[in-house]
Scaffold this motif. Structure first.
Motif, PDB file in Angstrom:
ATOM      1  N   GLY A 188     -20.257  75.585  44.100  1.00 32.17           N
ATOM      2  CA  GLY A 188     -19.560  74.346  44.282  1.00 32.17           C
ATOM      3  C   GLY A 188     -20.018  73.132  45.126  1.00 32.17           C
ATOM      4  N   ARG A 189     -21.312  73.300  45.940  1.00 28.95           N
ATOM      5  CA  ARG A 189     -21.339  72.709  46.974  1.00 28.95           C
ATOM      6  C   ARG A 189     -22.164  71.808  46.593  1.00 28.95           C
ATOM      7  N   THR A 190     -22.955  70.717  47.298  1.00 27.71           N
ATOM      8  CA  THR A 190     -23.381  69.439  47.733  1.00 27.71           C
ATOM      9  C   THR A 190     -24.775  70.138  47.926  1.00 27.71           C
ATOM     10  N   ALA A 191     -26.279  69.632  47.725  1.00 26.26           N
ATOM     11  CA  ALA A 191     -27.072  70.147  48.391  1.00 26.26           C
ATOM     12  C   ALA A 191     -26.614  70.238  50.676  1.00 26.26           C
ATOM     13  N   GLU A 192     -26.064  68.953  50.927  1.00 29.29           N
ATOM     14  CA  GLU A 192     -25.954  68.919  52.018  1.00 29.29           C
ATOM     15  C   GLU A 192     -24.801  69.490  52.539  1.00 29.29           C
ATOM     16  N   GLN A 193     -23.797  69.494  51.250  1.00 29.61           N
ATOM     17  CA  GLN A 193     -23.003  71.166  51.703  1.00 29.61           C
ATOM     18  C   GLN A 193     -23.065  72.477  51.985  1.00 29.61           C
ATOM     19  N   ALA A 194     -24.245  72.445  50.904  1.00 25.73           N
ATOM     20  CA  ALA A 194     -24.621  74.068  51.234  1.00 25.73           C
ATOM     21  C   ALA A 194     -25.756  73.612  52.708  1.00 25.73           C
ATOM     22  N   ILE A 195     -26.579  73.230  52.865  1.00 29.14           N
ATOM     23  CA  ILE A 195     -27.341  73.070  54.019  1.00 29.14           C
ATOM     24  C   ILE A 195     -26.635  73.592  54.960  1.00 29.14           C
ATOM     25  N   GLU A 196     -25.562  72.894  55.100  1.00 24.34           N
ATOM     26  CA  GLU A 196     -24.334  72.894  56.389  1.00 24.34           C
ATOM     27  C   GLU A 196     -23.885  74.202  56.339  1.00 24.34           C
ATOM     28  N   ALA A 197     -23.726  74.988  54.941  1.00 17.55           N
ATOM     29  CA  ALA A 197     -22.700  75.748  55.431  1.00 17.55           C
ATOM     30  C   ALA A 197     -24.250  77.326  55.733  1.00 17.55           C
ATOM     31  N   GLY A 198     -25.238  76.662  55.540  1.00 19.77           N
ATOM     32  CA  GLY A 198     -26.057  77.711  55.843  1.00 19.77           C
ATOM     33  C   GLY A 198     -26.754  78.435  55.482  1.00 19.77           C
ATOM     34  N   ILE A 199     -27.139  77.864  54.042  1.00 18.93           N
ATOM     35  CA  ILE A 199     -27.721  77.964  52.840  1.00 18.93           C
ATOM     36  C   ILE A 199     -29.374  77.541  53.603  1.00 18.93           C
ATOM     37  N   ASP A 200     -30.166  78.611  52.724  1.00 17.92           N
ATOM     38  CA  ASP A 200     -31.484  78.216  53.165  1.00 17.92           C
ATOM     39  C   ASP A 200     -32.164  76.416  52.739  1.00 17.92           C
ATOM     40  N   PRO A 201     -32.980  75.637  52.792  1.00 18.18           N
ATOM     41  CA  PRO A 201     -33.118  74.514  52.301  1.00 18.18           C
ATOM     42  C   PRO A 201     -34.292  74.795  51.080  1.00 18.18           C
ATOM     43  N   LYS A 202     -34.867  75.651  51.353  1.00 12.34           N
ATOM     44  CA  LYS A 202     -35.929  76.262  50.357  1.00 12.34           C
ATOM     45  C   LYS A 202     -34.951  76.677  49.523  1.00 12.34           C
ATOM     46  N   ARG A 203     -33.336  77.889  49.229  1.00 10.10           N
ATOM     47  CA  ARG A 203     -32.515  77.896  48.006  1.00 10.10           C
ATOM     48  C   ARG A 203     -32.368  76.570  47.601  1.00 10.10           C
ATOM     49  N   VAL A 204     -31.684  75.124  47.718  1.00 14.77           N
ATOM     50  CA  VAL A 204     -31.220  74.133  47.603  1.00 14.77           C
ATOM     51  C   VAL A 204     -32.812  73.283  47.129  1.00 14.77           C
ATOM     52  N   TRP A 205     -34.060  73.506  47.255  1.00 17.11           N
ATOM     53  CA  TRP A 205     -34.698  73.180  46.695  1.00 17.11           C
ATOM     54  C   TRP A 205     -35.111  73.381  45.499  1.00 17.11           C
ATOM     55  N   GLN A 206     -34.910  74.757  45.030  1.00 17.72           N
ATOM     56  CA  GLN A 206     -35.368  75.205  44.181  1.00 17.72           C
ATOM     57  C   GLN A 206     -34.144  75.223  42.548  1.00 17.72           C
ATOM     58  N   VAL A 207     -33.010  75.330  43.896  1.00 18.03           N
ATOM     59  CA  VAL A 207     -32.314  74.517  42.246  1.00 18.03           C
ATOM     60  C   VAL A 207     -31.833  73.447  42.843  1.00 18.03           C
ATOM     61  N   ILE A 208     -32.278  72.427  43.404  1.00 18.42           N
ATOM     62  CA  ILE A 208     -32.720  70.910  42.926  1.00 18.42           C
ATOM     63  C   ILE A 208     -33.968  70.972  41.499  1.00 18.42           C
ATOM     64  N   CYS A 209     -34.974  71.441  41.567  1.00 19.97           N
ATOM     65  CA  CYS A 209     -35.982  71.185  40.880  1.00 19.97           C
ATOM     66  C   CYS A 209     -35.489  72.083  39.915  1.00 19.97           C
ATOM     67  N   GLU A 210     -34.907  73.016  39.719  1.00 21.31           N
ATOM     68  CA  GLU A 210     -34.702  73.904  38.430  1.00 21.31           C
ATOM     69  C   GLU A 210     -33.794  72.755  37.447  1.00 21.31           C
ATOM     70  N   ALA A 211     -32.518  72.705  38.410  1.00 17.97           N
ATOM     71  CA  ALA A 211     -31.871  71.105  38.037  1.00 17.97           C
ATOM     72  C   ALA A 211     -32.153  69.960  37.020  1.00 17.97           C
ATOM     73  N   TYR A 212     -33.196  69.459  37.565  1.00 12.77           N
ATOM     74  CA  TYR A 212     -33.802  68.526  37.789  1.00 12.77           C
ATOM     75  C   TYR A 212     -34.819  67.890  37.082  1.00 12.77           C
ATOM     76  N   ASP A 213     -35.788  69.435  36.582  1.00 13.14           N
ATOM     77  CA  ASP A 213     -36.993  69.588  35.545  1.00 13.14           C
ATOM     78  C   ASP A 213     -37.974  69.372  36.321  1.00 13.14           C
ATOM     79  N   VAL A 214     -38.037  69.692  37.915  1.00 11.05           N
ATOM     80  CA  VAL A 214     -39.439  69.391  38.651  1.00 11.05           C
ATOM     81  C   VAL A 214     -40.172  70.185  38.210  1.00 11.05           C
TER      82      VAL A 214
END
Length: 69
Positions: free
Chosen positions: A33-59
């Motif tokens: 339930g976070r934004t990409a910025e919040q997730a990264i600030e919370a310590g989630i690996d940017p690679k995981r954040v990128w994967q989630v964005i790619c899936e959500a936006y059909d990259v």
């Protein structure tokens, strides 16, 4: 993945303005339930954040590692 690489991928795929807006404003259930910025600030690996964005936006798979120019 380094944060700088994440930002480059975001800018290349979505453009500078949209990438910033997407990272700040779009809330992803897959990121707790976070934004990409919040997730990264919370310590989630940017690679995981990128994967989630790619899936959500059909990259397409071919663009998920960055541009080939």
């Amino acid at each position: 993945m380094r944060l700088s690489h994440f930002r480059t991928l975001m800018h290349d795929e979505f453009g500078e303005m949209r990438a910033g807006s997407l990272a700040r404003d779009h809330v992803f259930a897959e990121l707790g339930g976070r934004t990409a910025e919040q997730a990264i600030e919370a310590g989630i690996d940017p690679k995981r954040v990128w994967q989630v964005i790619c899936e959500a936006y059909d990259v397409p798979e071919a663009r998920r590692l960055g541009r080939d120019d």
